[in-house]
Design a protein around this motif. Structure first.
Motif, PDB file in Angstrom:
ATOM      1  N   ASP A 123     -48.896   2.049 -34.858  1.00 51.65           N
ATOM      2  CA  ASP A 123     -49.562   2.798 -33.793  1.00 51.65           C
ATOM      3  C   ASP A 123     -50.725   3.547 -34.436  1.00 51.65           C
ATOM      4  OD1 ASP A 123     -50.406   4.879 -32.091  1.00 51.65           O
ATOM      5  OD2 ASP A 123     -48.407   5.125 -31.238  1.00 51.65           O
ATOM      6  N   PRO A 124     -51.977   3.192 -34.084  1.00 53.43           N
ATOM      7  CA  PRO A 124     -53.114   3.810 -34.772  1.00 53.43           C
ATOM      8  C   PRO A 124     -53.173   5.325 -34.611  1.00 53.43           C
ATOM      9  CG  PRO A 124     -53.846   2.501 -32.898  1.00 53.43           C
ATOM     10  CD  PRO A 124     -52.394   2.245 -33.083  1.00 53.43           C
ATOM     11  N   GLU A 125     -52.888   5.821 -33.433  1.00 55.03           N
ATOM     12  CA  GLU A 125     -52.918   7.275 -33.228  1.00 55.03           C
ATOM     13  C   GLU A 125     -51.857   7.958 -34.079  1.00 55.03           C
ATOM     14  OE1 GLU A 125     -53.451   8.823 -29.206  1.00 55.03           O
ATOM     15  OE2 GLU A 125     -53.984   6.775 -28.594  1.00 55.03           O
ATOM     16  N   LYS A 126     -50.687   7.361 -34.155  1.00 50.91           N
ATOM     17  CA  LYS A 126     -49.592   7.950 -34.933  1.00 50.91           C
ATOM     18  C   LYS A 126     -49.931   7.993 -36.423  1.00 50.91           C
ATOM     19  CE  LYS A 126     -44.722   7.622 -35.962  1.00 50.91           C
ATOM     20  NZ  LYS A 126     -43.568   6.782 -36.111  1.00 50.91           N
ATOM     21  N   ILE A 127     -50.454   6.892 -36.962  1.00 50.06           N
ATOM     22  CA  ILE A 127     -50.727   6.899 -38.406  1.00 50.06           C
ATOM     23  C   ILE A 127     -51.899   7.822 -38.746  1.00 50.06           C
ATOM     24  CG2 ILE A 127     -49.670   4.635 -38.773  1.00 50.06           C
ATOM     25  CD1 ILE A 127     -52.497   3.463 -39.107  1.00 50.06           C
ATOM     26  N   ILE A 128     -52.847   7.964 -37.827  1.00 52.25           N
ATOM     27  CA  ILE A 128     -53.947   8.907 -38.061  1.00 52.25           C
ATOM     28  C   ILE A 128     -53.428  10.334 -38.034  1.00 52.25           C
ATOM     29  CG2 ILE A 128     -56.064   9.876 -37.063  1.00 52.25           C
ATOM     30  CD1 ILE A 128     -56.739   6.938 -36.190  1.00 52.25           C
ATOM     31  N   ARG A 129     -52.602  10.658 -37.060  1.00 52.19           N
ATOM     32  CA  ARG A 129     -52.037  12.014 -36.979  1.00 52.19           C
ATOM     33  C   ARG A 129     -51.180  12.337 -38.202  1.00 52.19           C
ATOM     34  NH1 ARG A 129     -53.559  13.954 -32.241  1.00 52.19           N
ATOM     35  NH2 ARG A 129     -53.786  12.566 -30.475  1.00 52.19           N
ATOM     36  N   GLU A 130     -50.375  11.360 -38.641  1.00 48.31           N
ATOM     37  CA  GLU A 130     -49.550  11.568 -39.842  1.00 48.31           C
ATOM     38  C   GLU A 130     -50.423  11.846 -41.070  1.00 48.31           C
ATOM     39  OE1 GLU A 130     -45.737   8.753 -38.552  1.00 48.31           O
ATOM     40  OE2 GLU A 130     -47.190   7.990 -39.987  1.00 48.31           O
ATOM     41  N   LYS A 131     -51.516  11.116 -41.187  1.00 48.17           N
ATOM     42  CA  LYS A 131     -52.410  11.314 -42.332  1.00 48.17           C
ATOM     43  C   LYS A 131     -53.125  12.656 -42.240  1.00 48.17           C
ATOM     44  CE  LYS A 131     -54.590  10.234 -46.069  1.00 48.17           C
ATOM     45  NZ  LYS A 131     -53.950  10.316 -47.365  1.00 48.17           N
ATOM     46  N   LEU A 132     -53.515  13.069 -41.028  1.00 46.33           N
ATOM     47  CA  LEU A 132     -54.143  14.378 -40.866  1.00 46.33           C
ATOM     48  C   LEU A 132     -53.198  15.501 -41.277  1.00 46.33           C
ATOM     49  CD1 LEU A 132     -56.094  13.926 -37.514  1.00 46.33           C
ATOM     50  CD2 LEU A 132     -57.071  14.284 -39.798  1.00 46.33           C
ATOM     51  N   ILE A 133     -51.927  15.365 -40.947  1.00 45.41           N
ATOM     52  CA  ILE A 133     -50.934  16.375 -41.349  1.00 45.41           C
ATOM     53  C   ILE A 133     -50.856  16.443 -42.876  1.00 45.41           C
ATOM     54  CG2 ILE A 133     -48.452  16.895 -41.394  1.00 45.41           C
ATOM     55  CD1 ILE A 133     -48.397  15.799 -38.461  1.00 45.41           C
ATOM     56  N   LYS A 134     -50.793  15.285 -43.531  1.00 47.85           N
ATOM     57  CA  LYS A 134     -50.752  15.258 -45.000  1.00 47.85           C
ATOM     58  C   LYS A 134     -52.015  15.871 -45.594  1.00 47.85           C
ATOM     59  CE  LYS A 134     -47.705  11.300 -45.581  1.00 47.85           C
ATOM     60  NZ  LYS A 134     -47.557   9.931 -46.106  1.00 47.85           N
ATOM     61  N   ASN A 176     -55.320   1.825 -26.553  1.00 51.80           N
ATOM     62  CA  ASN A 176     -54.618   0.569 -26.291  1.00 51.80           C
ATOM     63  C   ASN A 176     -55.519  -0.475 -25.647  1.00 51.80           C
ATOM     64  OD1 ASN A 176     -52.198   1.417 -27.404  1.00 51.80           O
ATOM     65  ND2 ASN A 176     -51.427   2.210 -25.475  1.00 51.80           N
ATOM     66  N   LYS A 177     -56.400  -0.030 -24.755  1.00 55.32           N
ATOM     67  CA  LYS A 177     -57.290  -0.964 -24.053  1.00 55.32           C
ATOM     68  C   LYS A 177     -58.221  -1.668 -25.035  1.00 55.32           C
ATOM     69  CE  LYS A 177     -59.681  -2.157 -20.122  1.00 55.32           C
ATOM     70  NZ  LYS A 177     -59.878  -3.557 -20.364  1.00 55.32           N
ATOM     71  N   ILE A 178     -58.864  -0.914 -25.904  1.00 55.82           N
ATOM     72  CA  ILE A 178     -59.784  -1.528 -26.865  1.00 55.82           C
ATOM     73  C   ILE A 178     -59.030  -2.406 -27.854  1.00 55.82           C
ATOM     74  CG2 ILE A 178     -59.871   0.355 -28.567  1.00 55.82           C
ATOM     75  CD1 ILE A 178     -62.880  -1.711 -27.398  1.00 55.82           C
ATOM     76  N   LEU A 179     -57.836  -1.994 -28.232  1.00 55.46           N
ATOM     77  CA  LEU A 179     -57.005  -2.793 -29.132  1.00 55.46           C
ATOM     78  C   LEU A 179     -56.671  -4.137 -28.484  1.00 55.46           C
ATOM     79  CD1 LEU A 179     -55.682  -2.728 -31.885  1.00 55.46           C
ATOM     80  CD2 LEU A 179     -53.744  -1.554 -30.882  1.00 55.46           C
TER      81      LEU A 179
END
Length: 92
Positions: free
Chosen positions: A74-85, A2-5
């Motif tokens: 949410d970048p973390e959420k979309i990355i985690r969702e893609k990793l699951i897929k 969030n800080k860097i964003l």
């Protein structure tokens, strides 16, 4: 994350670039910067300039995170969702 964003968005907004950063423009910018990154690996027999690789990677990440922010994702959420897929598509 969030800080860097927040820093990326603050930097952009202080310069008045927000109006130009449409999802379409950001997607184009990501591709352009990715192509500049690829230039470092264009010739198989030469060593890439690591400093330039870092700068081009940073540009890709900055544009990507700006797009994530503008789309309300949410970048973390979309990355985690893609990793699951990916784990389902490419099991161990």
């Amino acid at each position: 994350m969030n800080k860097i964003l927040e820093e990326i968005i603050e930097f952009r907004n202080k310069r008045g670039w927000k109006d130009h950063d449409t999802p379409q423009a950001l997607a184009k910018s990501i591709i352009i910067e990715a192509a500049e990154l690829l230039e470092n690996y264009q010739w198989e027999d030469s060593e890439p300039d690591l400093e330039n690789v870092k700068e081009e990677l940073a540009d890709v990440l900055i544009y990507s995170l700006a797009m994530v922010s503008d789309l309300g994702l949410d970048p973390e959420k979309i990355i985690r969702e893609k990793l699951i897929k990916n784990k389902i598509k490419y099991p161990d």
